[in-house]
Design an enzyme around this catalytic site. Structure first.
Site, mmCIF file in Angstrom:
data_model
loop_
_atom_site.group_PDB
_atom_site.id
_atom_site.type_symbol
_atom_site.label_atom_id
_atom_site.label_comp_id
_atom_site.label_asym_id
_atom_site.label_seq_id
_atom_site.Cartn_x
_atom_site.Cartn_y
_atom_site.Cartn_z
ATOM 1 N N TYR A 1 -18.278 11.969 -13.792
ATOM 2 C CA TYR A 1 -17.990 13.035 -14.415
ATOM 3 C C TYR A 1 -16.714 13.225 -15.421
ATOM 4 C CZ TYR A 1 -22.261 14.303 -11.890
ATOM 5 O OH TYR A 1 -23.386 14.394 -11.207
ATOM 6 N N ARG B 1 0.829 -1.361 0.043
ATOM 7 C CA ARG B 1 0.199 -0.068 0.004
ATOM 8 C C ARG B 1 0.715 1.284 -0.060
ATOM 9 N NH1 ARG B 1 -5.461 -0.711 3.823
ATOM 10 N NH2 ARG B 1 -5.982 -2.731 3.245
ATOM 11 N N HIS C 1 -7.394 -4.824 -7.549
ATOM 12 C CA HIS C 1 -7.351 -4.052 -6.219
ATOM 13 C C HIS C 1 -8.660 -4.024 -5.432
ATOM 14 C CE1 HIS C 1 -4.712 -1.247 -3.970
ATOM 15 N NE2 HIS C 1 -5.709 -0.475 -3.599
#
Length: 801
Positions: free
Chosen positions: A140, A50, A96
């Site tokens: 968007y 990570r 993931h």
């Protein structure tokens, strides 16, 4: 009647809950061993999967998975933008298995030109701004890979890196990407793991490539030789700025892999200032990772609080480029104003450097955390590139050998073409034809199954004379290239001048030239030696102010207070003290816990309202309150700085103890935690503090109807904070109610009796005694319930005495 429960054997308690009758074995484990083991697994997962980037491609796992997924989706720089929600969904579903917000945040960061030195993703839509505006929702925004991302992914299909199964074993993902550019140093990285963290600043790509070439030319080069004008000059941040660090500091940082540097904004004067108007200064860049809107607010706070009178106004007039307008007084020194802002606002920040990253181990799927120096980071990358180039050549050689094998079959078939055509025409199908051709021309030195299958798939037009010549020419070229690759792979890799290393060198050199020209350096280098020096008093307008403090701890500053009793205070509150002085002077707030909090008068809140709680300025403990306030203006008190050993103040605690101390240690502004001047007993509290001369009189009165008057100089002076000496003996739960330092007979301490009466105590009515006694009884019966606060008057600031 209640039914008696059947007794079970202990083993029944652990019976298989599935009901299949199978026995279940339960093994006892110590809780601390189990917790330690689980936490270690968690820590290793955070470190390796990570938070930390890999030294080879400079990417964290989530970044690597995003880029790999986009490459699989063919979202190259030439492709049409695609919705980020699609990319995030594929990354989360395939590689993931974490929250979509974490994946989207990582994607957004890789698209921000103010976060990465060379963004790896080309975003379309709102991807955030320097003002801290968040990116639009992923439904968007759209994205595709940036052109520079091809330098990280272009060799992924040539078996150049190892792959491993994904989290559910249905797909494979690369352990690391075959990056051609040193992404860790170019784009930097930051992250917090368990027990370690990383903070790699971005650098100029051309300079990093120069350092790589320098290391290839001389593998024994010293660490400090990699830092200079012909190599890495220092971090190069995407937002620009000026780096304040000398060469020796940078060399130490890059050698040890840790340290910090100062980064400040750049600024310029107005090119054509007006003859009568204010002076304009424009900030043209902000430090890395600083929120521009927050920065403007912090500068505006300086303007509003009048801490810097030379600064009149601040405006953000930025468009695509950063441009913050500072309006200064005409006679202001811009360098001194900027020096003040560098110190008191985020126009200058400290950037930590911690070159901790994951380095490869013997297990190709596992990397270990390690803090490296610059030379080690470069060396790891070069060896990674050597491994990638070697595997790329091996893959190319394998493809060449396959093609050569087929071309050799074609060449053999062309020599017996007529017979092969007769066999094919006489066959019942492809399989029958292949079997007959293998029977006729197979064996040692003949055709095999792959060659036979390729011949049968050959298009008729390839049988033309010209096409046969083309195939033979191709065979010749392929054999030549295969021989060249075999020669390269046999070269000695221990010598950085070998042909294989030369390929690595040529690629680094080409990349450095291309990226260096396309992206000039943005962060300028400066040593900070020319900074204007200033004191805080240089920017404070010297004017008189009054400071008013209430019993509940509310504080305010006003230019003039004529009658403190008429000043606005909260309901139920009262004025505790009103002092005055120059805005450059300091004032000391003394608390019931024996702590002194010092502040410049200019730093106190200026208002005509209720003021602000003193807890905004200082960190008071629970139950702690301000009991006295002393102004250190030289017009009202001796210059304490010239008399550091003279006791100026006297403090009395409610358990009957007192001490004198010097105010010199408290003359300069304190931290929020203050400085201790007394150490009262566990249950005792400081009752009051007053400025006192040796020939004055101390008056104390207790709830047990007793009062004591003694000379101030009988109370011992302490060099440091302590409990003090006994002023008056108190019996049982008796406690002092009040104290006063009297200069004349008219200075009176008024006590209130239990019946509401008043008892006045002064040197005219009672004789002085020695300290340490029980004092005298001032009321025959009842108790004393308190003292009447003294009338507060505003000091005369117009007088010089």
């Amino acid at each position: 009647m209640a039914r008696r429960r059947k007794k079970h054997d202990e083993s029944d308690l652990f019976a298989d809950v599935t009901g299949n009758g199978a026995a279940t074995t339960v093994e006892g484990v110590a809780l601390h061993d189990l917790a330690s083991d689980r936490y270690l697994n968690y820590a290793l997962s955070v470190i390796t999967s990570r938070a930390l980037p890999d030294v080879r491609d400079g990417l964290k796992p989530v970044q690597r998975r995003i880029l790999f997924t986009m490459w699989q989706q063919r979202l190259t720089a030439e492709a049409k933008h695609r919705k980020c929600a699609k990319v995030v969904g594929d990354v989360m579903g395939n590689y993931h298995p974490h929250g979509d917000s974490a994946i989207y945040d990582a994607l957004v960061r890789m698209a921000q030109s103010f976060s990465l030195r060379m963004p790896l993703i080309d975003g379309s839509g709102n991807f955030g701004s320097l003002d801290g505006d968040p990116a639009a929702a992923m439904r968007y925004t759209e994205c595709r890979l940036a052109p520079v991302a091809s330098e990280i992914l272009s060799e992924i299909g040539q078996q150049t890196v190892d792959f491993r199964p994904n989290y559910d074993g249905t797909k494979s993902e690369p352990v690391v990407l075959p990056a051609r550019l040193p992404n860790l140093l170019i784009n930097g990285s930051s992250g917090i793991a368990v027990g370690m963290a990383t903070s790699v600043p971005p650098h100029h790509p051309g300079e990093v490539c120069k350092a790589l070439l320098k290391l290839l030319d001389n593998p024994e080069v010293k660490d400090y030789q990699l830092v200079g004008k012909d190599a890495v000059q220092g971090p190069d941040f995407p937002t620009g700025g000026a780096l304040i660090a000398d060469r020796s500091t940078l060399r130490e940082i890059y050698q040890t892999g840790s340290g910090s540097v100062k980064l400040r904004a750049t600024w310029e004067l107005e090119k054509k200032p007006s003859a009568r108007g204010p002076l304009m200064v424009y900030v043209t860049s902000v430090p890395y990772a600083v929120n521009k809107s927050v920065l403007v607010e912090r500068i505006a706070d300086v303007v509003v609080s009048r801490k810097l009178p030379l600064l009149l106004d601040v405006k953000d007039v930025s468009t695509d480029d950063v441009r913050i307008e500072l309006e200064l007084k005409r006679d202001a020194d811009p360098a001194m104003v900027m020096a003040y802002l560098f110190k008191h606002t985020p126009l200058q920040v400290n950037i930590g450097v911690n070159l901790t990253c994951l380095v490869p181990t013997e297990n190709p799927e596992v990397a270990a955390p390690q803090r490296l120096g610059l030379k080690e980071v470069l060396w790891h990358f070069l060896h990674f590139r050597l491994d990638v180039v070697t595997r790329r050549l091996e893959h190319e050689l394998g493809q060449l050998e396959k093609r050569i094998h087929l071309l050799e079959g074609f060449a053999l078939a062309f020599d017996v073409l007529d017979e092969i055509i007769r066999i094919i025409r006489a066959s019942d199908g492809k399989a029958d034809a292949a079997a007959k051709i293998l029977k006729r021309f197979g064996g040692r030195g003949g055709l095999d199954e792959d060659q036979t299958d390729a011949i049968l798939e050959l298009k008729l037009y390839r049988l033309a004379k010209l096409e046969i010549r083309v195939i033979r020419d191709e065979l010749k070229e392929k054999k030549k290239r295969a021989a060249e690759i075999r020669r390269l792979l046999k070269s000695d890799t221990s010598d950085t001048g070998s042909p294989l290393w030369q390929i690595v060198r040529d690629e680094v050199d080409t990349l450095g030239r291309e990226l260096g020209k396309a992206s000039p350096r943005r962060t300028v280098l400066a040593d900070g030696g020319d900074d204007a020096e200033f004191a805080a008093e240089d920017f404070i307008v010297d004017e008189d102010n009054h400071v008013l403090v209430t019993a509940d701890g509310w504080i305010k500053r006003q230019k003039e207070i004529k009658d403190p009793g008429k000043s606005r205070v909260r309901e139920g509150d009262r004025v505790l003290a009103c002092v005055g002085g120059s805005t450059r002077a300091t004032v000391v707030f003394l608390s019931s816990h024996g702590v002194a909090y010092t502040s410049r008068i200019i730093d106190l809140p200026a208002t005509t309202g209720y003021g602000e709680p003193i807890q905004k300025l200082f960190k008071l403990a629970d139950g702690e309150r301000i009991v006295s306030v002393i102004s250190l203006d030289s017009r009202f008190i001796t210059d304490v700085g010239n008399e550091p050993d003279v006791p100026h103040a006297l403090a009395v605690t409610d358990d009957g103890y007192g001490l004198r101390f010097s105010l010199a240690p408290f003359a300069e502004p304190s931290t929020r935690s203050g400085r201790r001047f007394a150490r009262p007993a566990k249950e005792a509290r400081v009752l009051g503090v007053a400025y006192a001369a040796d020939d004055e009189t101390l008056i104390v009165v207790s709830s047990g109807r007793r009062a004591l008057l003694c000379r101030v100089d009988e109370v011992n002076a302490l060099a440091g904070p302590g409990r003090g000496v006994l002023v008056i003996k108190l019996k049982g739960d008796d406690r002092l109610l009040g104290m006063r330092v009297a200069e004349t007979e008219r200075d009176t301490l008024t006590a209130v009796t239990g019946r509401g009466g008043e008892q006045r105590i002064n040197t005219g009515r009672y004789e002085l005694t020695s300290r340490g006694g029980r004092g005298r009884e001032i009321v025959k019966t009842g108790t004393l319930t308190g003292v009447i606060p003294q009338e507060i008057e505003a000091p005369d600031l117009k007088s010089d005495s």
